[in-house]
Write an enzyme that holds these catalytic residues in place. Structure first.
Site, PDB file in Angstrom:
ATOM      1  N   HIS A  85      44.297  33.570  38.490  1.00 52.06           N
ATOM      2  CA  HIS A  85      45.491  33.125  37.900  1.00 52.06           C
ATOM      3  C   HIS A  85      46.478  34.088  38.199  1.00 52.06           C
ATOM      4  O   HIS A  85      47.746  33.878  37.968  1.00 52.06           O
ATOM      5  CB  HIS A  85      45.371  33.333  36.339  1.00 52.06           C
ATOM      6  N   ASP A 120      41.246  30.091  39.784  1.00 51.09           N
ATOM      7  CA  ASP A 120      42.133  29.923  38.849  1.00 51.09           C
ATOM      8  C   ASP A 120      41.311  28.886  37.715  1.00 51.09           C
ATOM      9  O   ASP A 120      41.687  27.585  37.997  1.00 51.09           O
ATOM     10  CB  ASP A 120      43.526  29.404  38.757  1.00 51.09           C
ATOM     11  N   SER A 146      52.180  30.044  34.841  1.00 52.28           N
ATOM     12  CA  SER A 146      51.256  29.272  33.654  1.00 52.28           C
ATOM     13  C   SER A 146      52.147  28.264  32.787  1.00 52.28           C
ATOM     14  O   SER A 146      52.381  27.275  33.282  1.00 52.28           O
ATOM     15  CB  SER A 146      50.878  30.432  32.778  1.00 52.28           C
TER      16      SER A 146
END
Length: 749
Positions: A721, A689, A603
């Site tokens: 994600h 995602d 991320s």
């Protein structure tokens, strides 16, 4: 390639998980835990996925028993199985209650001798010994969550309803068409297209079961609970069963995409008229449901707010803070019914703002904040029986500790993970166990979640913490534990930064070890004692790596100023902090092999890796980026949560009057420095995602290969994600360590 030899694999004898393919006789057997044999006493991906995962838990009203859920995963079947246990409050007499092939979750207590739970999307009940199972709802499997009223005469049921606010309904004569006609923003969220939204329904409970349910938000286009992570914790019953407090964001389309403004509403169950001011009260702003005073909170004196600019400096955050314009979530009534508490963020558009504990006095119609002296976020809380005290957990100096506050806001710390092994680890959630104890979940870098009881003292020393479950003892006892050190590293601007150093099992200080710089996500996520089934420090250390995990600028637990330095400065001080941490390790830790360094992260951590790839001055020999942002101009409009881009970047990239921070952000996007890339990189991304779209991973991988840099792309078409499926999880770990071994241990394919 990494091979599954006898020294690296686990012999899994899966006798615990019973699936639909089992025979009826097998289904009647008691489900046992996964039995494993660990070779070389080292954690492996297979051992990680063999662990049982404690989920929801609940204490009986009399405080004598605890029911809890555990999920077991089968790599072979590529799915999980959820079952329910019950035990005495001291952890003794553990008994497994559910033995069918179905997943049975969301366990709760109806009274001291009866439990409720969800199976196949329906609410069921059973005796405390698991007998006399009875189905209470008949909804064709639509129930996603539930909450019985204290008097058990009513129940809230969470069900999804069709929603066509952003995606048009499919034509009746084209039922097999797959196209979507999209008309507004928020048409997809995190991992799914928004064609349904959750609503709360109320139903009567009779001796024959649960009756017809009424949608308390009927006709309203709003979510309750809120996507993507909200659950039944976003609703609460008053002790007299006459009112419901619920969380809702009364926004759709573009307004939803730019705002984090949710509110707590008080619903009069007996009046059952949502649109009446006296029946449904907005506790945050006043007024009735769906309507805000003064003509709206996105209106400034000069006109409508600009949706392509941060709310930091706009009217809603400069003039209307007292109206609770940020996230307000998770209400809980005091036991005497006088107060409603909830988690409250001050500013709109800032999803990582400090969570304060807000108290609304229903008698005096006043609000107060009782954790103002705690310069970090409240992550969970519970009331005590006297309705004058609340316990809460929050991170401070990379540990999730327990605190207490009264209604005056006098905060006391009750545990300190740095002070004693008794308190080591992070608390994850908590609730009262009777009148004097707390029931809590806790975990650490070296142990997954278990349940604990806490007897609070007057301060840290008298507080007693006792572990009452040992769900994975049979696995953990076979594993050699890594070592853990803590360093305070001097940053380039003269600050002190707490950095965790995780050492391999059987550590030899005379040896040199390949070392990983861990880049945290968020960007405002704590580098505390978390347990992860993917970014797991124990398995990384067990594969022979030293891990350097800095609490760089932007993480919580070091004050709000430290936290907020990252917004608008993704490539500034936080990147310098990363480099300070790894440079300190190279210079001062003789066991760190400076010639075999890697940088890894997901991320925002993946973004950090992509940026470091163009700015590391040949420190690192390889990189791994999972679901990271690569091109920030693209990212601005890729994500459906525009509030995130606006707060972190300040502006849309096309605005001519960019702030200085916005200009710096876009000018320093990682994709602009590919010309400086010279180091092997593994890119990982899930195609579902929708927070950070897969095209970010495509772009980074394609750029590396066009540059002639060794690179791999691990792509998961069915993951978001995170990586949630067992076989995908094993593939993730194997690919991850294959890549590291290839470049940091000189194990060429």
């Amino acid at each position: 390639m990494r091979k599954n030899t006898a020294t690296t694999t686990i012999l899994l004898l899966i006798v615990s998980i019973i699936f639909a393919s089992c025979t009826k006789k097998e289904n009647e057997k008691i489900i046992q835990k996964n039995e494993i044999e660990v070779a070389d006493s080292l954690m492996t991906p297979e051992a990680l996925w063999a662990m049982g995962r404690i989920g929801g838990y609940a204490a009986s009203p009399d405080g004598k028993h605890i029911a809890y859920n555990v999920a077991y995963y089968s790599v072979e079947e590529n799915k999980s199985h959820h079952i329910i246990y019950v035990m005495d409050a001291d952890g003794s007499n553990q008994k497994q209650l559910t033995t069918t092939e179905k997943n049975e979750t969301d366990v709760a207590w109806l009274d001291d001798s009866h439990l409720s739970f969800i199976s196949d999307g329906e609410v069921w009940k059973m005796n405390i010994n698991g007998s006399h199972r009875k189905q209470l709802t008949k909804t064709d499997g639509e129930i996603e969550g539930y909450l019985f009223s204290p008097d058990k005469s009513k129940v809230i049921l969470i069900k999804s309803i069709p929603y066509y606010g952003s995606i048009k309904e499919r034509p009746d004569d084209l039922p097999k068409s797959t196209g979507r006609v999209i008309t507004d923003l928020m048409y997809r969220h995190w991992d799914h297209y928004v064609e349904t939204i959750p609503h709360p329904f109320i139903a009567e409970v009779t001796k024959n079961g649960i009756g017809e349910a009424k949608d308390i938000l009927e006709g309203e286009p709003y979510e309750c609970p809120m996507e993507p992570f909200g659950g039944i914790e976003q609703l609460a019953w008053s002790p007299d069963s006459k009112f419901i407090a619920f969380t809702c964001r009364c926004l759709t389309g573009v307004d939803y995409s730019i705002s984090t403004d949710s509110d707590i509403f008080l619903y009069d169950v007996e009046a059952c008229d949502l649109n009446s001011y006296e029946h449904t009260k907005n506790l945050c702003k006043g007024g009735e449901f769906g309507v805000v005073p003064d003509g709206g909170f996105t209106d400034s004196p000069d006109g409508i707010c600009n949706p392509t600019k941060t709310f930091k400096y706009q009217f809603i955050n400069t003039k209307l803070k007292h109206y609770n314009v940020g996230y307000d979530t998770n209400p809980k009534f005091s036991p005497d019914g006088r107060y409603v508490a909830w988690l409250s963020m001050e500013r709109d558009g800032y999803e990582s703002d400090r969570n304060r504990l807000c108290i609304y006095d229903l008698k005096e119609n006043t609000k107060s904040y009782v954790t103002e002296s705690f310069d970090s976020s409240v992550d969970d809380y519970c009331w005590t029986a006297d309705s004058n005290t609340l316990y809460f957990i929050g991170v401070w100096h990379a540990m999730e500790n327990l605190y207490r506050t009264n209604l005056k806001g006098d905060v006391e710390q009750l545990t300190d993970g740095h002070a004693s092994a008794e308190y080591f680890g992070d608390f994850g959630s908590l609730q009262m166990l009777g009148d004097k104890q707390i029931l809590a979940e806790r975990h650490s870098y070296f142990a997954p979640a278990d349940l604990y009881t806490v007897i609070p003292g007057d301060s840290i020393t008298p507080t007693k913490v006792t572990q009452i479950t040992e769900e994975n003892k049979h696995i953990l006892d076979q594993l050699a534990k890594p070592g853990l050190d803590m360093r305070w590293v001097k940053t380039t601007d003269g600050k002190e930064m707490l950095t965790w150093i995780i050492l391999p099992p059987n550590f030899d200080p005379a040896k040199k070890y390949p070392t990983l710089l861990f880049c945290e996500g968020g960007p405002q996520s704590a580098v505390s004692q978390f347990w992860s089934y993917r970014w797991n420090f124990m398995i990384m250390a067990s594969q022979g790596y030293v891990i350097v995990a800095p609490n760089r600028r932007g993480v919580p637990g070091f004050g709000q100023e430290w936290l907020e330095e990252i917004s608008g400065d993704w490539t500034g001080q936080c990147i310098k902090d990363y480099l300070s941490a790894i440079d300190d390790a190279v210079e001062n830790l003789p066991y760190v092999d400076k010639d075999h360094l890697g940088a890894v992260g997901a991320s925002f951590g993946g973004f950090s890796v992509y940026y470091l790839a163009g700015h590391h001055d040949k420190r690192f020999k390889c990189f791994i980026a999972h679901d990271g942002a690569f091109n920030l101009e693209s990212m601005y409009t890729d994500t459906e949560e525009v509030w995130f881009s606006n707060w972190e970047y300040d502006d849309a990239y096309w605005n001519k009057d960019l702030t200085a921070n916005a200009r710096k952000t876009y000018e320093n996007s990682p994709h602009r420095f590919v010309d400086k890339w010279d180091t092997p990189i593994l890119c990982i991304h899930g195609e579902k995602d929708y927070r950070i779209n897969a095209n970010q991973g495509f772009g980074a991988f394609n750029a590396a290969r066009l540059k002639g840099i060794p690179a791999e792309l691990l792509l998961f078409p069915d993951e978001n994600h995170w990586v949630l499926k067992p076989q995908n999880g094993i593939l993730w770990q194997r690919t991850y360590f294959n890549w590291l071994d290839r470049w940091l241990k000189d194990k060429q394919e």
